[in-house]
Enzyme design. Structure first.
Site, PDB file in Angstrom:
ATOM      1  N   CYS A   9       0.851  -1.013   0.369  1.00  0.00           N
ATOM      2  CA  CYS A   9      -0.152   0.024  -0.322  1.00  0.00           C
ATOM      3  C   CYS A   9       0.433   1.298   0.021  1.00  0.00           C
ATOM      4  CB  CYS A   9      -0.999  -0.126   1.477  1.00  0.00           C
ATOM      5  SG  CYS A   9      -2.014  -1.188   1.230  1.00  0.00           S
ATOM      6  N   HIS A  35      -2.869   7.712   2.585  1.00  0.00           N
ATOM      7  CA  HIS A  35      -3.137   6.180   2.238  1.00  0.00           C
ATOM      8  C   HIS A  35      -4.501   5.418   3.004  1.00  0.00           C
ATOM      9  CE1 HIS A  35      -3.626   2.861   1.450  1.00  0.00           C
ATOM     10  NE2 HIS A  35      -4.013   1.238   2.153  1.00  0.00           N
ATOM     11  N   ASN A  56     -10.196   0.420   0.987  1.00  0.00           N
ATOM     12  CA  ASN A  56      -8.522   0.200   0.831  1.00  0.00           C
ATOM     13  C   ASN A  56      -8.572  -0.398  -1.166  1.00  0.00           C
ATOM     14  OD1 ASN A  56      -6.386  -0.106   0.612  1.00  0.00           O
ATOM     15  ND2 ASN A  56      -5.718  -0.717   2.702  1.00  0.00           N
TER      16      ASN A  56
HETATM   17  O1  UT7 Z   1      -3.335  -0.569   3.574  1.00  0.00           O
HETATM   18  C1  UT7 Z   1      -2.376  -0.582   4.240  1.00  0.00           C
HETATM   19  C2  UT7 Z   1      -3.164  -2.063   5.564  1.00  0.00           C
HETATM   20  N1  UT7 Z   1      -4.788  -2.090   5.757  1.00  0.00           N
HETATM   21  C3  UT7 Z   1      -4.643  -1.557   7.701  1.00  0.00           C
HETATM   22  O2  UT7 Z   1      -3.791  -0.788   7.159  1.00  0.00           O
HETATM   23  C4  UT7 Z   1      -5.496  -1.835   7.962  1.00  0.00           C
HETATM   24  C5  UT7 Z   1      -5.444  -1.044   9.932  1.00  0.00           C
HETATM   25  N2  UT7 Z   1      -6.226  -2.414  10.206  1.00  0.00           N
HETATM   26  C6  UT7 Z   1      -7.217  -1.845  10.594  1.00  0.00           C
HETATM   27  O3  UT7 Z   1      -8.090  -1.334   9.806  1.00  0.00           O
HETATM   28  C7  UT7 Z   1      -8.575  -2.454  11.923  1.00  0.00           C
HETATM   29  O4  UT7 Z   1      -7.243  -2.811  12.770  1.00  0.00           O
HETATM   30  C8  UT7 Z   1      -9.674  -3.117  11.482  1.00  0.00           C
HETATM   31  C9  UT7 Z   1     -10.777  -2.237  11.042  1.00  0.00           C
HETATM   32  C10 UT7 Z   1      -9.172  -4.068  10.350  1.00  0.00           C
HETATM   33  C11 UT7 Z   1     -10.482  -3.789  12.511  1.00  0.00           C
HETATM   34  O5  UT7 Z   1     -10.321  -2.308  13.418  1.00  0.00           O
HETATM   35  P1  UT7 Z   1     -10.055  -2.374  15.112  1.00  0.00           P
HETATM   36  O6  UT7 Z   1     -10.915  -1.729  16.123  1.00  0.00           O
HETATM   37  O7  UT7 Z   1      -8.956  -3.481  15.958  1.00  0.00           O
HETATM   38  O8  UT7 Z   1     -10.937  -4.179  15.410  1.00  0.00           O
HETATM   39  P2  UT7 Z   1     -10.796  -5.727  15.886  1.00  0.00           P
HETATM   40  O9  UT7 Z   1     -10.142  -6.423  14.854  1.00  0.00           O
HETATM   41  O10 UT7 Z   1      -9.864  -4.996  17.080  1.00  0.00           O
HETATM   42  O11 UT7 Z   1     -11.611  -6.274  16.281  1.00  0.00           O
HETATM   43  C12 UT7 Z   1     -13.033  -6.037  16.939  1.00  0.00           C
HETATM   44  C13 UT7 Z   1     -13.996  -7.134  16.740  1.00  0.00           C
HETATM   45  C14 UT7 Z   1     -13.735  -8.596  17.416  1.00  0.00           C
HETATM   46  O12 UT7 Z   1     -14.416  -9.295  18.150  1.00  0.00           O
HETATM   47  P3  UT7 Z   1     -14.155  -9.768  19.668  1.00  0.00           P
HETATM   48  O13 UT7 Z   1     -12.826 -10.384  19.413  1.00  0.00           O
HETATM   49  O14 UT7 Z   1     -13.816  -7.981  19.840  1.00  0.00           O
HETATM   50  O15 UT7 Z   1     -15.437 -10.135  19.679  1.00  0.00           O
HETATM   51  C15 UT7 Z   1     -13.694  -9.009  15.402  1.00  0.00           C
HETATM   52  O16 UT7 Z   1     -13.920 -10.674  15.969  1.00  0.00           O
HETATM   53  O17 UT7 Z   1     -14.943  -6.798  15.791  1.00  0.00           O
HETATM   54  C16 UT7 Z   1     -14.630  -8.118  14.734  1.00  0.00           C
HETATM   55  N3  UT7 Z   1     -14.783  -8.266  13.634  1.00  0.00           N
HETATM   56  C17 UT7 Z   1     -16.257  -8.023  13.130  1.00  0.00           C
HETATM   57  N4  UT7 Z   1     -17.307  -7.733  13.399  1.00  0.00           N
HETATM   58  C18 UT7 Z   1     -17.772  -7.317  12.456  1.00  0.00           C
HETATM   59  C19 UT7 Z   1     -13.560  -8.292  12.879  1.00  0.00           C
HETATM   60  N5  UT7 Z   1     -13.943  -7.864  11.590  1.00  0.00           N
HETATM   61  C20 UT7 Z   1     -15.179  -7.840  11.738  1.00  0.00           C
HETATM   62  C21 UT7 Z   1     -16.196  -7.541  10.742  1.00  0.00           C
HETATM   63  N6  UT7 Z   1     -17.427  -7.159  11.108  1.00  0.00           N
HETATM   64  N7  UT7 Z   1     -15.767  -7.265   9.907  1.00  0.00           N
END
Ligand code: UT7
Length: 328
Positions: free
Chosen positions: A111, A253, A283
């Site tokens: 990215c 980005h 993204n």
């Molecule tokens: O381009 C460069 C590469 N990409 C990035 O820069 C992305 C970087 N990361 C992020 O943007 C964020 O970390 C995410 C959007 C991927 C995730 O957001 P988060 O606030 O860090 O969520 P998390 O991974 O801490 O997950 C929170 C909860 C989890 O459930 P529990 O364990 O709290 O019960 C996940 O299982 O959200 C759950 N979860 C979802 N729920 C509904 C993860 N994906 C989803 C989903 N829908 N799609």
């Protein structure tokens, strides 16, 4: 003294728009979760048969038109999702654009590809290997996602964006530079797509899902993204004899609206100086910065910092004095 100058901007998006609700019908997710955690509302997805090069050709054509026509004697394509391992994507794109037997290369810094592509283009101009360069960021990442993995399937979209770089005076509209580039291979395991390389060649019969699809430790990537993008902008400003507060706009980005807000907060920049355009595109990796610039163009004359972070890990930033152009 001459420098690289941005002369044109073009973008391309596939026609098919997929909303969060569309995904929520097939995955355990919701529009509310995706919107509040990422800022994404919808994404464009290619249909089977459309490749990264198709989007690159369209964006390249539009960029050349935006630059007032004419060709280019080098094509740099930043992509994580090339049409195939061999041949590269850029040679075919140069040929389809009718540019002749010009320099054509792909580069992969995930990215972070757009700033790296711009630095490469500016380098080709500086050494006299080219007089006009088409720098394209193009991706079809949705073809590499596990449709059953909600932690990645909701985040990415397809698209392409391109700059035409020519040569001009250091204070000309569109003047590009300085640059700041970096990497950290010691943390590479947090964002991977393993299948198809020499580690796991395409003929491997025992590929696991973790190898076949893009895998990401979202929280770790988030943490590094905020830190590296914020930290890249300080030396960039110093190299330009400025401070970060002097940037009229920062086009980061577009991976997550919260990441961009966190970068703005960390640098004590007003959030409105850091546009968020992820809503309709998700993204798009190397295409996200040109797509953001075309969706919410800066004012001509603005000192605009472009900054990106991605797998590798890799990051980079570039400064541009925004020119008076019509995005194609
Ligand atoms: O381009 C460069 C590469 N990409 C990035 O820069 C992305 C970087 N990361 C992020 O943007 C964020 O970390 C995410 C959007 C991927 C995730 O957001 P988060 O606030 O860090 O969520 P998390 O991974 O801490 O997950 C929170 C909860 C989890 O459930 P529990 O364990 O709290 O019960 C996940 O299982 O959200 C759950 N979860 C979802 N729920 C509904 C993860 N994906 C989803 C989903 N829908 N799609």
């Amino acid at each position: 003294m001459t420098t690289a100058v941005v002369e044109g901007l073009g973008t391309a998006l596939p026609a098919r728009r997929v909303t969060n609700d569309d995904l929520a019908r097939v995955l355990d997710t919701s529009d509310e979760w995706i919107r509040t955690r990422t800022g994404i509302v919808a994404r464009r997805m290619v249909d089977e048969g459309t490749v990264t090069g198709d989007l690159a050709v369209e964006a390249g054509e539009r960029a050349l038109k935006s630059a007032g026509g004419g060709g280019a004697d080098a094509v740099v394509i930043a992509t994580t999702t090339p049409d195939q391992l061999l041949p590269n994507t850029a040679a075919g794109v140069a040929d389809r654009l009718g540019l002749g037997h010009v320099a054509a290369l792909d580069l992969n810094t995930a990215c972070a590809g757009f700033p790296y592509g711009l630095a490469t283009g500016a380098g080709l101009l500086a050494i006299g290997a080219a007089s006009r360069v088409l720098v394209i960021g193009a991706e079809t990442l949705t073809r590499f996602l596990d449709p059953a993995d909600r932690s990645t399937a909701v985040l990415f979209g397809d698209g392409a964006g391109a700059f035409v770089l020519g040569r001009g005076e250091a204070d000309a509209p569109g003047a590009l530079g300085p640059f700041e580039l970096g990497s950290d291979g010691s943390a590479s395991e947090i964002l991977t797509l393993t299948a198809g390389g020499s580690r796991r060649p395409p003929h491997s019969t025992d590929l696991t899902d973790d190898e076949k699809y893009l895998k990401m430790d979202g929280r770790e990537v988030y943490r590094h993204a905020v830190r590296r993008m914020a930290e890249s902008l300080t030396p960039l400003a110093e190299r330009a004899g400025m401070t970060v507060g002097d940037f009229d706009a920062v086009y980061a980005h577009q991976a997550n609206s919260r990441i961009i807000e966190a970068v703005a907060d960390r640098l004590e920049l007003p959030r409105e100086r850091c546009p968020v355009t992820i809503g309709e595109h998700a993204n798009t990796s190397t295409a996200s910065i040109p797509l953001a610039l075309a969706s919410a163009p800066p004012n001509p004359g603005d000192r605009v910092a472009l900054v990106a972070f991605g797998g590798g890990l890799a990051w980079g930033s570039a400064l541009v004095r925004w020119p008076d152009l019509e995005p194609g």
